[in-house]
Scaffold this motif. Structure first.
Motif, PDB file in Angstrom:
ATOM      1  N   ALA A 279      29.970  54.980  42.891  1.00 57.26           N
ATOM      2  CA  ALA A 279      31.118  55.362  42.060  1.00 57.26           C
ATOM      3  C   ALA A 279      32.356  54.664  42.602  1.00 57.26           C
ATOM      4  N   GLY A 280      32.990  53.815  41.786  1.00 62.18           N
ATOM      5  CA  GLY A 280      34.160  53.054  42.226  1.00 62.18           C
ATOM      6  C   GLY A 280      34.009  51.592  41.854  1.00 62.18           C
ATOM      7  N   ALA A 281      35.079  50.831  42.043  1.00 65.07           N
ATOM      8  CA  ALA A 281      35.056  49.410  41.655  1.00 65.07           C
ATOM      9  C   ALA A 281      34.477  48.536  42.759  1.00 65.07           C
ATOM     10  N   GLY A 282      34.955  48.725  43.964  1.00 62.22           N
ATOM     11  CA  GLY A 282      34.567  47.849  45.077  1.00 62.22           C
ATOM     12  C   GLY A 282      33.133  48.107  45.533  1.00 62.22           C
ATOM     13  N   VAL A 283      32.418  47.020  45.837  1.00 65.78           N
ATOM     14  CA  VAL A 283      31.064  47.183  46.378  1.00 65.78           C
ATOM     15  C   VAL A 283      30.963  46.499  47.751  1.00 65.78           C
ATOM     16  N   ASP A 284      32.117  46.328  48.393  1.00 62.16           N
ATOM     17  CA  ASP A 284      32.146  45.627  49.680  1.00 62.16           C
ATOM     18  C   ASP A 284      31.474  46.438  50.780  1.00 62.16           C
ATOM     19  N   HIS A 285      31.242  47.743  50.524  1.00 60.82           N
ATOM     20  CA  HIS A 285      30.567  48.575  51.526  1.00 60.82           C
ATOM     21  C   HIS A 285      29.045  48.418  51.442  1.00 60.82           C
ATOM     22  N   LEU A 286      28.569  47.640  50.472  1.00 57.46           N
ATOM     23  CA  LEU A 286      27.118  47.479  50.295  1.00 57.46           C
ATOM     24  C   LEU A 286      26.731  46.026  50.532  1.00 57.46           C
ATOM     25  N   ASP A 287      25.633  45.801  51.264  1.00 51.43           N
ATOM     26  CA  ASP A 287      25.138  44.456  51.495  1.00 51.43           C
ATOM     27  C   ASP A 287      24.210  44.101  50.326  1.00 51.43           C
ATOM     28  N   ILE A 288      24.797  43.535  49.275  1.00 51.08           N
ATOM     29  CA  ILE A 288      24.062  43.350  48.018  1.00 51.08           C
ATOM     30  C   ILE A 288      22.863  42.421  48.195  1.00 51.08           C
ATOM     31  N   LYS A 289      23.038  41.378  49.005  1.00 55.67           N
ATOM     32  CA  LYS A 289      21.940  40.433  49.213  1.00 55.67           C
ATOM     33  C   LYS A 289      20.736  41.143  49.863  1.00 55.67           C
ATOM     34  N   MET A 290      21.046  41.914  50.877  1.00 53.28           N
ATOM     35  CA  MET A 290      19.967  42.625  51.578  1.00 53.28           C
ATOM     36  C   MET A 290      19.326  43.648  50.626  1.00 53.28           C
ATOM     37  N   ILE A 291      20.155  44.362  49.866  1.00 58.29           N
ATOM     38  CA  ILE A 291      19.629  45.391  48.953  1.00 58.29           C
ATOM     39  C   ILE A 291      18.752  44.728  47.880  1.00 58.29           C
TER      40      ILE A 291
ATOM     41  N   GLY B 180      14.436  44.463  45.885  1.00 56.02           N
ATOM     42  CA  GLY B 180      14.238  44.646  44.450  1.00 56.02           C
ATOM     43  C   GLY B 180      15.083  45.781  43.883  1.00 56.02           C
ATOM     44  N   VAL B 181      16.137  46.152  44.595  1.00 58.87           N
ATOM     45  CA  VAL B 181      16.997  47.270  44.163  1.00 58.87           C
ATOM     46  C   VAL B 181      18.285  46.716  43.551  1.00 58.87           C
ATOM     47  N   LYS B 182      18.679  47.290  42.403  1.00 60.71           N
ATOM     48  CA  LYS B 182      19.915  46.836  41.760  1.00 60.71           C
ATOM     49  C   LYS B 182      21.091  47.705  42.217  1.00 60.71           C
ATOM     50  N   VAL B 183      22.273  47.092  42.237  1.00 61.90           N
ATOM     51  CA  VAL B 183      23.477  47.853  42.600  1.00 61.90           C
ATOM     52  C   VAL B 183      24.345  48.004  41.349  1.00 61.90           C
ATOM     53  N   ALA B 184      24.780  49.242  41.080  1.00 62.68           N
ATOM     54  CA  ALA B 184      25.675  49.476  39.939  1.00 62.68           C
ATOM     55  C   ALA B 184      26.991  50.037  40.462  1.00 62.68           C
ATOM     56  N   ASN B 185      28.086  49.735  39.764  1.00 63.44           N
ATOM     57  CA  ASN B 185      29.386  50.326  40.130  1.00 63.44           C
ATOM     58  C   ASN B 185      30.114  50.742  38.845  1.00 63.44           C
ATOM     59  N   THR B 186      31.353  51.189  38.971  1.00 67.36           N
ATOM     60  CA  THR B 186      32.075  51.672  37.780  1.00 67.36           C
ATOM     61  C   THR B 186      33.413  50.945  37.649  1.00 67.36           C
ATOM     62  N   PRO B 187      33.404  49.617  37.476  1.00 67.33           N
ATOM     63  CA  PRO B 187      34.672  48.873  37.532  1.00 67.33           C
ATOM     64  C   PRO B 187      35.648  49.213  36.405  1.00 67.33           C
ATOM     65  N   HIS B 188      35.127  49.453  35.199  1.00 67.95           N
ATOM     66  CA  HIS B 188      36.053  49.656  34.076  1.00 67.95           C
ATOM     67  C   HIS B 188      36.777  50.998  34.161  1.00 67.95           C
ATOM     68  N   ALA B 189      36.031  52.017  34.612  1.00 65.03           N
ATOM     69  CA  ALA B 189      36.586  53.368  34.616  1.00 65.03           C
ATOM     70  C   ALA B 189      37.852  53.478  35.459  1.00 65.03           C
ATOM     71  N   VAL B 190      37.958  52.648  36.492  1.00 67.32           N
ATOM     72  CA  VAL B 190      39.023  52.862  37.477  1.00 67.32           C
ATOM     73  C   VAL B 190      40.228  51.922  37.307  1.00 67.32           C
ATOM     74  N   THR B 191      40.178  51.057  36.296  1.00 64.46           N
ATOM     75  CA  THR B 191      41.198  50.005  36.182  1.00 64.46           C
ATOM     76  C   THR B 191      42.607  50.579  36.004  1.00 64.46           C
TER      77      THR B 191
END
Ligand SMILES: O=C(O)C(=O)CO
Length: 301
Positions: free
Chosen positions: A79-91, A95-106
């Motif tokens: 929940a939130g715009a930034g995904v810098d707390h997640l290592d997307i490459k490693m995740i 085979g796991v996808k990362v989702a966030n909520t960029p529009h909601a918080v603009t």
């Protein structure tokens, strides 16, 4: 636990769940929900979870150990715009996808950016202290602030939030400069902004410098000693992006030596700052507790 529902794991920190507590009932109707604490106590039994839901603010430690323990995991929803707390490459390698909520918080983040700008510009914190003091006075020079109208705002990072800030700044009749990886001709035209290819050009001309970039290896400590030297001594820095975009030691020095006038920060590193940190003691610093997205409308549905 309803075995027909897909499993979800939510982060729990110190008794509060990483998503708003009132959302837990909503989630419970749709998922067989467990908390991270319960998961840690019984990894095998609960290893069938397919979604992890986190709040960015909890900075969940999504590491290989966790991902190995969740072989059926499909999505990590942050929940939130930034995904810098997640290592997307490693995740992704699991085979796991990362989702966030960029529009909601603009909008809420752009509103907070303007709030910080106004509060710092008008010495509002000091004015409040004087207004509530038992020895309050009718007029005090310390609450005389600076104008917004006609002043130059330099937006560093013209993404979704940067553009919303520019729209608000236009309504305040500010002159708008922006620095971005790519030029944004349509946005430029609609708010009357001027592009600065070089960050230094923006810093030299701006009365208010607003940091809105994502945190990445390219933007880490983007604002350092040199950049503060480029700013006007009368200029203010507003940071609503991530603390690490600023070299905090260089910022403290710039504020102490009068290289810049003031700073208004929603983000720092670490968060919260240690209680003896110099930024907490400076009268030319306004601090918010990383609350860019904290509005009732966003956090409740
Ligand atoms: O949504 C985010 O990434 C935030 O930092 C909230 O302020």
């Amino acid at each position: 636990m309803n075995k027909e529902l897909p499993g979800a794991l939510v982060e729990e920190i110190g008794g509060t769940i990483g998503v708003m507590e009132e959302h837990v009932d909503f989630l419970k109707e749709r998922f067989s929900l467990i908390t991270m604490k319960e998961f840690k106590e019984n990894k095998e039994h609960l290893a069938d979870k397919i979604v992890c839901i986190f709040n960015w603010a909890n900075k969940p430690d999504v590491n290989s150990e966790l991902l190995k323990a969740l072989p059926r995991l499909k999505v990590i929803a942050s929940a939130g715009a930034g995904v810098d707390h997640l290592d997307i490459k490693m995740i992704s390698s699991y085979g796991v996808k990362v989702a966030n909520t960029p529009h909601a918080v603009t909008n809420s983040t752009a509103d907070l950016a303007m709030t910080l700008l106004l509060v710092a510009a008008r010495n509002f914190m000091e004015a409040h202290q004087i207004a509530v003091s038992p020895n309050t006075v009718r007029f005090h020079a310390n609450w005389v602030g600076g104008d917004i109208t006609g002043m130059t705002l330099g937006i560093v990072g013209m993404g979704r939030i940067g553009y919303k800030i520019a729209q608000r700044a236009k309504a305040f009749e500010m002159k708008i400069l922006y620095h971005n990886r790519h030029r944004r001709p349509e946005e430029e035209k609609s708010v009357g902004a001027s592009y600065c290819e070089r960050l230094d050009d923006l810093l030299q001309q701006s009365d208010y410098v607003m940091l809105v970039v994502n945190l990445s290896p390219e933007t880490e400590k983007l604002m350092g000693k040199h950049e503060f030297q480029m700013m006007k001594p009368s200029a203010m820095l507003i940071n609503i992006s991530r603390g690490l975009v600023v070299d905090q030691e260089a910022l403290v020095e710039a504020l102490e030596t009068g290289q810049i006038k003031a700073a208004a920060l929603d983000v720092t590193y670490p968060e919260p700052l240690p209680r003896d940190h110099p930024l907490l003691k400076m009268s030319n610093v306004v601090l918010a507790p990383h609350m860019g997205t904290a509005t009732r409308e966003i956090t409740h549905f």
